[in-house]
Design a protein around this motif. Structure first.
Motif, mmCIF file in Angstrom:
data_model
loop_
_atom_site.group_PDB
_atom_site.id
_atom_site.type_symbol
_atom_site.label_atom_id
_atom_site.label_comp_id
_atom_site.label_asym_id
_atom_site.label_seq_id
_atom_site.Cartn_x
_atom_site.Cartn_y
_atom_site.Cartn_z
ATOM 1 N N SER A 76 35.711 67.916 39.842
ATOM 2 C CA SER A 76 35.854 67.101 38.625
ATOM 3 C C SER A 76 35.182 65.742 38.787
ATOM 4 O O SER A 76 34.455 65.281 37.899
ATOM 5 C CB SER A 76 37.338 66.935 38.314
ATOM 6 N N VAL A 77 35.429 65.079 39.921
ATOM 7 C CA VAL A 77 34.828 63.762 40.168
ATOM 8 C C VAL A 77 33.310 63.894 40.301
ATOM 9 O O VAL A 77 32.555 63.078 39.755
ATOM 10 C CB VAL A 77 35.450 63.102 41.421
ATOM 11 N N LYS A 78 32.854 64.924 40.980
ATOM 12 C CA LYS A 78 31.419 65.132 41.143
ATOM 13 C C LYS A 78 30.736 65.323 39.796
ATOM 14 O O LYS A 78 29.672 64.759 39.533
ATOM 15 C CB LYS A 78 31.158 66.339 42.048
ATOM 16 N N ASP A 82 27.955 62.849 38.265
ATOM 17 C CA ASP A 82 26.649 63.402 37.886
ATOM 18 C C ASP A 82 26.324 63.128 36.417
ATOM 19 O O ASP A 82 25.174 62.865 36.067
ATOM 20 C CB ASP A 82 26.591 64.906 38.161
ATOM 21 N N SER A 83 27.336 63.186 35.561
ATOM 22 C CA SER A 83 27.094 62.983 34.126
ATOM 23 C C SER A 83 27.124 61.504 33.734
ATOM 24 O O SER A 83 26.831 61.166 32.585
ATOM 25 C CB SER A 83 28.120 63.763 33.302
ATOM 26 N N GLY A 84 27.513 60.628 34.683
ATOM 27 C CA GLY A 84 27.549 59.195 34.386
ATOM 28 C C GLY A 84 28.793 58.745 33.648
ATOM 29 O O GLY A 84 28.848 57.633 33.126
ATOM 30 N N THR A 85 29.824 59.583 33.600
ATOM 31 C CA THR A 85 31.049 59.233 32.868
ATOM 32 C C THR A 85 32.196 58.801 33.786
ATOM 33 O O THR A 85 33.292 58.525 33.300
ATOM 34 C CB THR A 85 31.525 60.435 32.020
ATOM 35 N N TYR A 86 31.949 58.736 35.075
ATOM 36 C CA TYR A 86 33.004 58.351 36.025
ATOM 37 C C TYR A 86 33.316 56.870 35.854
ATOM 38 O O TYR A 86 32.437 56.022 35.926
ATOM 39 C CB TYR A 86 32.575 58.642 37.466
ATOM 40 N N GLN A 87 34.570 56.555 35.596
ATOM 41 C CA GLN A 87 35.003 55.177 35.378
ATOM 42 C C GLN A 87 35.865 54.726 36.556
ATOM 43 O O GLN A 87 36.780 55.428 36.965
ATOM 44 C CB GLN A 87 35.836 55.073 34.085
ATOM 45 N N ILE A 88 35.589 53.554 37.065
ATOM 46 C CA ILE A 88 36.365 52.992 38.167
ATOM 47 C C ILE A 88 37.307 51.943 37.595
ATOM 48 O O ILE A 88 36.882 51.024 36.910
ATOM 49 C CB ILE A 88 35.436 52.359 39.227
ATOM 50 N N ASP A 89 38.596 52.093 37.890
ATOM 51 C CA ASP A 89 39.605 51.128 37.449
ATOM 52 C C ASP A 89 39.905 50.198 38.622
ATOM 53 O O ASP A 89 40.738 50.504 39.480
ATOM 54 C CB ASP A 89 40.861 51.864 36.988
ATOM 55 N N ALA A 90 39.195 49.064 38.666
ATOM 56 C CA ALA A 90 39.322 48.125 39.789
ATOM 57 C C ALA A 90 40.744 47.600 39.930
ATOM 58 O O ALA A 90 41.245 47.411 41.041
ATOM 59 C CB ALA A 90 38.343 46.974 39.611
ATOM 60 N N GLY A 91 41.437 47.369 38.833
ATOM 61 C CA GLY A 91 42.820 46.870 38.879
ATOM 62 C C GLY A 91 43.755 47.860 39.540
ATOM 63 O O GLY A 91 44.600 47.488 40.363
ATOM 64 N N SER A 92 43.602 49.130 39.206
ATOM 65 C CA SER A 92 44.437 50.174 39.795
ATOM 66 C C SER A 92 44.178 50.293 41.294
ATOM 67 O O SER A 92 45.113 50.427 42.093
ATOM 68 C CB SER A 92 44.163 51.506 39.100
ATOM 69 N N ILE A 93 42.913 50.237 41.672
ATOM 70 C CA ILE A 93 42.558 50.318 43.094
ATOM 71 C C ILE A 93 43.140 49.127 43.851
ATOM 72 O O ILE A 93 43.727 49.278 44.924
ATOM 73 C CB ILE A 93 41.030 50.394 43.270
ATOM 74 N N ALA A 94 43.039 47.929 43.282
ATOM 75 C CA ALA A 94 43.574 46.726 43.932
ATOM 76 C C ALA A 94 45.090 46.824 44.089
ATOM 77 O O ALA A 94 45.636 46.472 45.138
ATOM 78 C CB ALA A 94 43.190 45.482 43.130
ATOM 79 N N ASP A 95 45.779 47.298 43.032
ATOM 80 C CA ASP A 95 47.244 47.451 43.106
ATOM 81 C C ASP A 95 47.642 48.411 44.225
ATOM 82 O O ASP A 95 48.561 48.152 45.000
ATOM 83 C CB ASP A 95 47.805 47.964 41.781
ATOM 84 N N LYS A 96 46.932 49.526 44.331
ATOM 85 C CA LYS A 96 47.249 50.517 45.371
ATOM 86 C C LYS A 96 46.958 49.968 46.764
ATOM 87 O O LYS A 96 47.717 50.226 47.709
ATOM 88 C CB LYS A 96 46.477 51.807 45.128
ATOM 89 N N MET A 97 45.895 49.186 46.890
ATOM 90 C CA MET A 97 45.583 48.575 48.191
ATOM 91 C C MET A 97 46.682 47.592 48.589
ATOM 92 O O MET A 97 47.101 47.546 49.754
ATOM 93 C CB MET A 97 44.229 47.869 48.139
ATOM 94 N N LEU A 98 47.174 46.807 47.638
ATOM 95 C CA LEU A 98 48.249 45.844 47.927
ATOM 96 C C LEU A 98 49.537 46.558 48.318
ATOM 97 O O LEU A 98 50.229 46.146 49.248
ATOM 98 C CB LEU A 98 48.484 44.927 46.730
ATOM 99 N N ARG A 99 49.874 47.643 47.594
ATOM 100 C CA ARG A 99 51.080 48.405 47.945
ATOM 101 C C ARG A 99 50.960 49.002 49.340
ATOM 102 O O ARG A 99 51.922 49.012 50.105
ATOM 103 C CB ARG A 99 51.324 49.514 46.919
#
Length: 108
Positions: A76-78, A82-99
């Motif tokens: 799914s991610v690949k 490939d289609s250019g629709t992958y969205q990165i949620d920087a806030g979610s990633i930062a929250d998970k890193m802090l936890r």
């Protein structure tokens, strides 16, 4: 609860066996079992595991049963990348890193 001990080849000598002339020779498992049967006595060993060892054993079993990679998610991610629709949620990633970091601090 019996525990399986692995990593010990059965062909390797397991214990010295005393012979009638007083010398000792290396015996394998079959020799020890036959001498115990001949003597008419059987012994059993008992191992008691600590709570930590039991927890580690359960974790080890859970890890062994879980798949290494979620192939459907990878596909799914690949496809999204490939289609250019992958969205990165920087806030979610930062929250998970802090936890994660907070969890490491508590474990220390």
């Amino acid at each position: 609860m019996p525990a399986k001990i692995s990593g010990y080849p059965a062909t390797e000598p397991v214990a010295p066996l005393k012979v009638s002339n007083g010398s000792s020779v290396a015996a394998d498992k079959s020799q020890i079992e036959s001498s115990a049967a001949a003597a008419g006595s059987q012994t059993s060993d008992q191992v008691t595991l600590t709570n930590s060892a039991r927890s580690l054993q359960k974790l080890s079993e859970a890890v062994a049963q879980s798949p290494v990679v979620d192939a459907a998610k990878v596909a799914s991610v690949k496809q999204a990348v490939d289609s250019g629709t992958y969205q990165i949620d920087a806030g979610s990633i930062a929250d998970k890193m802090l936890r994660y970091e907070k969890g490491l601090a508590k474990a220390s």
